[in-house]
Design a protein around this motif. Structure first.
Motif, short mmCIF file in Angstrom:
data_model
loop_
_atom_site.label_atom_id
_atom_site.label_comp_id
_atom_site.label_asym_id
_atom_site.label_seq_id
_atom_site.Cartn_x
_atom_site.Cartn_y
_atom_site.Cartn_z
N ALA A 114 0.98 -1.07 0.10
CA ALA A 114 0.10 -0.14 -0.02
C ALA A 114 0.87 1.24 0.04
N VAL A 115 1.77 1.31 0.80
CA VAL A 115 2.85 2.39 0.79
C VAL A 115 3.50 2.64 -0.83
N ASP A 133 -7.94 5.99 -3.07
CA ASP A 133 -8.01 6.31 -1.81
C ASP A 133 -8.43 5.26 -0.87
N GLU A 134 -9.61 5.00 -1.29
CA GLU A 134 -10.36 3.84 -0.48
C GLU A 134 -9.70 2.67 -0.01
N TYR A 140 -4.19 0.12 4.91
CA TYR A 140 -3.38 0.73 5.98
C TYR A 140 -4.26 0.22 7.31
N THR A 141 -5.52 0.25 7.01
CA THR A 141 -6.33 -0.11 8.30
C THR A 141 -6.43 -1.39 8.54
N ARG A 142 -6.40 -2.53 7.51
CA ARG A 142 -6.01 -3.65 7.79
C ARG A 142 -4.73 -4.17 8.37
N ALA A 143 -3.67 -3.52 8.22
CA ALA A 143 -2.25 -3.57 8.63
C ALA A 143 -2.38 -3.14 10.16
N ALA A 155 1.53 1.32 10.02
CA ALA A 155 0.37 1.53 9.65
C ALA A 155 -0.34 2.66 10.25
N ALA A 156 -0.40 3.09 11.29
CA ALA A 156 -0.91 4.08 12.25
C ALA A 156 -0.38 5.45 11.71
N ASP A 157 1.04 5.37 11.33
CA ASP A 157 1.99 6.52 10.77
C ASP A 157 1.38 6.78 9.46
N SER A 158 1.20 5.80 8.53
CA SER A 158 0.65 5.96 7.18
C SER A 158 -0.48 6.74 7.28
#
Length: 352
Positions: A114-115, A133-134, A140-143, A155-158
């Motif tokens: 994703a990154v 976007d979605e 990121y949310t899955r991670a 993931a939170a940072d992203s």
């Protein structure tokens, strides 16, 4: 790892060719090649013979949706990054989606792919890039659900960066909670949110707290290095480090006392009469500056410091004088009138 990759891996570990494997299973070499390339799957009746031939369990043979190893993830990431430079973005987006579907349990792979997608669509002119976007946000949310703490942190940072770009500051701020309150990076990001949402005083204060903490941390690092350098026969490095500490005190506006106190121990260790006396005199004359110094610096004008009363400063000055009176430590100053005058101050009623 998919079943074909598992077969290839364990076949090679046994130094067996595709032809040899095919002969022992009663199939053709092209059939084995198709399994390993993911173009077809072995017949269900062949699974047990393949597992026995490769000396692995059926669980191992069939566990192609298990956790990926670090090296396997890195290999996929390298392949994607390389192909991303050559192939259209949409094709690589679909390729990445397929990879994530193949390994749904790998939070680290999900985050890393994703990154890469996110970075390339931001740095290249991708038509209608917002339509991704979605999906990227979902990755990121899955991670965030990963069992690995570092992956959750990344993931939170992203997600913080994602929502900051979208100027959805309330959502961005929510993801700061995944970092420790003691993490300087969390404070820096919090200051960003304050600034973006018009909380200017809070932003200044947070930045100033980071600056002040950084100055204290660097001072401790330099002091530790100085202690090591003072043990060396050649004191060149020690003198350089003292100069750096003095520059640091000026840069962070710590006050006159901190600007002059560094180097005292080195001067005494080298029995440098002139330098030691100079440090003693300057330290004593600048003790009062501890009540101001950084407390009055415009660098930290939004911070609140606990005040220092006159009695504390007077006690500190008396302790310095007692230290300077130690004949064992400063025997090389015997006969020096300036040292005797400094030592006599302890008996002066003004210093009590």
């Amino acid at each position: 790892m998919q079943i074909g990759e598992t077969i290839r891996k364990h076949r090679k570990m046994k130094s067996m060719t595709q032809e040899e494997m095919a002969g022992r299973l009663g199939v053709t070499a092209p059939a084995v090649n198709k399994w390993e390339n993911g173009n077809s799957l072995p017949d269900i009746m062949l699974l047990a013979p393949i597992a026995r031939l490769l000396d692995i369990s059926l669980d191992t043979l069939l566990s192609f949706h298990g956790e990926l190893t670090e090296e396997e993830i890195n290999q996929i990431v390298r392949e994607m990054d390389d192909r991303m430079r050559k192939e259209p973005f949409e094709e690589m987006f679909q390729w990445a989606k397929k990879k994530m579907e193949q390994y749904p349990n790998s939070g680290q792979l999900c985050w890393q792919l994703a990154v890469i997608l996110d970075a390339h669509r931001l740095t290249r002119e991708i038509p209608e890039s917002e339509k991704y976007d979605e999906y990227i946000c979902g990755c990121y949310t899955r991670a965030l659900e990963s069992a690995d703490e570092e992956t959750r942190h990344h993931a939170a940072d992203s997600l913080f960066g994602f929502y900051l770009r979208k100027e959805q500051f309330e959502k961005a701020e929510k993801y700061l909670s995944y970092s420790s309150k003691r993490d300087p990076e969390r404070k820096r990001k919090q200051a960003q949110i304050y600034a973006k949402t018009g909380r200017i005083q809070e932003a200044y204060q947070t930045y100033e707290e980071l600056l002040f903490s950084a100055g204290q941390f660097l001072e401790m690092v330099f002091q530790g290095m100085l202690m090591l350098a003072m043990e060396e026969p050649d004191k060149t490095k020690a003198h350089m480090l003292v100069k750096k500490q003095q520059d640091l005190a000026r840069l962070f506006e710590m006050g006159k006392y901190y600007e002059v106190c560094y180097g005292f121990d080195l001067a005494a260790a080298e029995k440098d009469v002139e330098a030691t006396l100079k440090f003693m005199e300057e330290m004593l004359s600048s003790v009062g500056d501890l009540g101001g110094g950084f407390r009055n610096s415009p660098l930290y004008e939004h911070m609140t410091f606990k005040g220092i009363d006159e009695e504390f400063l007077a006690e500190m000055k008396r302790n310095l004088l007692k230290c300077f009176q130690d004949e064992e430590s400063f025997d090389f100053l015997k006969g020096e009138k300036r040292w005797e005058e400094i030592c006599s101050r302890l008996d002066d009623p003004k210093e009590k």
